[in-house]
Design a protein around this motif. Structure first.
Motif, PDB file in Angstrom:
ATOM      1  N   PHE A   1       0.832  -1.197   0.000  1.00 10.87           N
ATOM      2  CA  PHE A   1       0.000   0.000   0.000  1.00 10.87           C
ATOM      3  C   PHE A   1       0.865   1.245   0.000  1.00 10.87           C
ATOM      4  O   PHE A   1       1.954   1.272   0.568  1.00 10.87           O
ATOM      5  CB  PHE A   1      -0.887   0.009   1.260  1.00 10.87           C
ATOM      6  CG  PHE A   1      -1.696  -1.252   1.433  1.00 10.87           C
ATOM      7  CD1 PHE A   1      -1.195  -2.316   2.161  1.00 10.87           C
ATOM      8  CD2 PHE A   1      -2.951  -1.370   0.858  1.00 10.87           C
ATOM      9  CE1 PHE A   1      -1.926  -3.478   2.313  1.00 10.87           C
ATOM     10  CE2 PHE A   1      -3.696  -2.532   1.003  1.00 10.87           C
ATOM     11  CZ  PHE A   1      -3.179  -3.589   1.733  1.00 10.87           C
TER      12      PHE A   1
ATOM     13  N   SER B   1      -3.275   0.566  -3.641  1.00 12.97           N
ATOM     14  CA  SER B   1      -2.982  -0.761  -3.127  1.00 12.97           C
ATOM     15  C   SER B   1      -2.608  -1.631  -4.319  1.00 12.97           C
ATOM     16  O   SER B   1      -3.096  -1.418  -5.434  1.00 12.97           O
ATOM     17  CB  SER B   1      -4.200  -1.360  -2.411  1.00 12.97           C
ATOM     18  OG  SER B   1      -5.294  -1.455  -3.301  1.00 12.97           O
TER      19      SER B   1
ATOM     20  N   TYR C   1      -3.524  -9.139   9.742  1.00 15.86           N
ATOM     21  CA  TYR C   1      -3.503  -8.058   8.755  1.00 15.86           C
ATOM     22  C   TYR C   1      -2.705  -6.848   9.218  1.00 15.86           C
ATOM     23  O   TYR C   1      -3.015  -5.719   8.849  1.00 15.86           O
ATOM     24  CB  TYR C   1      -4.933  -7.642   8.387  1.00 15.86           C
ATOM     25  CG  TYR C   1      -5.645  -8.696   7.589  1.00 15.86           C
ATOM     26  CD1 TYR C   1      -6.323  -9.725   8.223  1.00 15.86           C
ATOM     27  CD2 TYR C   1      -5.651  -8.665   6.209  1.00 15.86           C
ATOM     28  CE1 TYR C   1      -6.965 -10.705   7.490  1.00 15.86           C
ATOM     29  CE2 TYR C   1      -6.298  -9.638   5.470  1.00 15.86           C
ATOM     30  CZ  TYR C   1      -6.957 -10.645   6.125  1.00 15.86           C
ATOM     31  OH  TYR C   1      -7.608 -11.602   5.400  1.00 15.86           O
TER      32      TYR C   1
ATOM     33  N   TYR D   1      -1.427  -5.885  -5.281  1.00 17.54           N
ATOM     34  CA  TYR D   1      -1.326  -7.222  -4.720  1.00 17.54           C
ATOM     35  C   TYR D   1      -0.554  -8.198  -5.603  1.00 17.54           C
ATOM     36  O   TYR D   1      -0.094  -9.241  -5.137  1.00 17.54           O
ATOM     37  CB  TYR D   1      -2.725  -7.787  -4.470  1.00 17.54           C
ATOM     38  CG  TYR D   1      -3.583  -6.901  -3.612  1.00 17.54           C
ATOM     39  CD1 TYR D   1      -4.514  -6.039  -4.178  1.00 17.54           C
ATOM     40  CD2 TYR D   1      -3.455  -6.913  -2.222  1.00 17.54           C
ATOM     41  CE1 TYR D   1      -5.296  -5.211  -3.385  1.00 17.54           C
ATOM     42  CE2 TYR D   1      -4.235  -6.093  -1.420  1.00 17.54           C
ATOM     43  CZ  TYR D   1      -5.154  -5.254  -2.008  1.00 17.54           C
ATOM     44  OH  TYR D   1      -5.914  -4.434  -1.215  1.00 17.54           O
TER      45      TYR D   1
ATOM     46  N   LEU E   1       0.105  -4.063   9.302  1.00 19.16           N
ATOM     47  CA  LEU E   1       0.935  -3.388   8.304  1.00 19.16           C
ATOM     48  C   LEU E   1       2.266  -2.974   8.938  1.00 19.16           C
ATOM     49  O   LEU E   1       2.304  -2.524  10.076  1.00 19.16           O
ATOM     50  CB  LEU E   1       0.240  -2.138   7.770  1.00 19.16           C
ATOM     51  CG  LEU E   1      -1.029  -2.353   6.941  1.00 19.16           C
ATOM     52  CD1 LEU E   1      -1.606  -1.001   6.520  1.00 19.16           C
ATOM     53  CD2 LEU E   1      -0.743  -3.193   5.722  1.00 19.16           C
TER      54      LEU E   1
END
Lengths: 118, 112
Positions: B34, B49, B98, B51, B100
């Motif tokens: 991100f 973002s 999750y 992935y 960061l």
């Protein structure tokens, strides 16, 4: 969508008092909320992760008895700084993550609370 | 120890130029990446973002990811003075919590 609010936006308190900061997800259900602290000119430091209905998980070096976290509902988490001292003065920011879709993959931040302890 | 490294800057570009921000990460199993923008005195705002490997474009912003090189970048085309901010790279290691990990941020200044 994916709006997170925090209250208050700033607070000044005397040393030794306790301060409660609220973090709310306004348009989605936040299964996980995160609390960060940021000192001037430094990056975000994760303090703890809170999941709805369970105890928060604190990062190493963060005193769980000093920084009380409650995540009682899917839209509200609170951080209470107990017996605050001047060194606790900082910018406290929460973020929230939902269950699916975009909010399930990303963290959305609240506007932050600036705490000054005199 | 998971690490995310960014050039601290400041990076200064003229208005209308392309700003290029870089980030490397240490955890090979990282899955989500991100870019956040943070104005002085404000909280971070998610702008991109990414992935999977390759490029992802959104308006004037393009994120690039190379998992083999553990490298993620952000390009800002037609830079505007309003883009002047600190840009934070964040990496999700893929754990169930999750969490960061943030880099220290790159301060970008766009000069009119």
């Amino acid at each position: 969508g994916a709006v997170v609010s925090q209250h208050p936006s700033w607070v000044i308190c005397k040393s030794g008092t306790s301060v409660k900061i609220e973090c709310r997800s306004l348009d989605f259900q936040a299964t996980t909320m995160f609390w960060y602290r940021q000192f001037p000119k430094q990056s975000l430091m994760l303090m703890a992760t809170s999941n709805e209905g369970s105890k928060a998980t604190y990062e190493q070096g963060v005193e769980k008895d000093k920084f009380l976290i409650n995540h009682a509902s899917l839209t509200l988490s609170t951080l209470t700084v107990t017996s605050a001292h001047p060194e606790d003065s900082s910018f406290y920011i929460c973020s929230a993550r939902g269950t699916s879709g975009r909010v399930g993959n990303e963290q959305f931040f609240g506007p932050g609370t600036r705490l000054t302890v005199l | 120890q998971k690490e995310v490294e960014q050039n601290s800057g400041p990076l200064s570009v003229p208005e209308g130029a392309i700003a290029s921000l870089n980030c490397t990460y240490s955890d090979r199993v990282s899955q989500s990446f991100f870019w956040y923008r943070q104005y002085s005195g404000k909280s971070p705002e998610l702008i991109m973002s990414i992935y999977s490997n390759g490029d992802k474009e959104d308006g004037r912003f393009t994120a690039q990811l190379n998992k083999a090189s553990q490298y993620v970048s952000l390009l800002i085309r037609d830079s505007q003075p309003s883009d002047s901010a600190t840009y934070l790279c964040a990496v999700n290691g893929g754990g169930s919590n999750y969490k960061l990990t943030f880099g220290k941020g790159t301060l970008l200044t766009v000069n009119p």
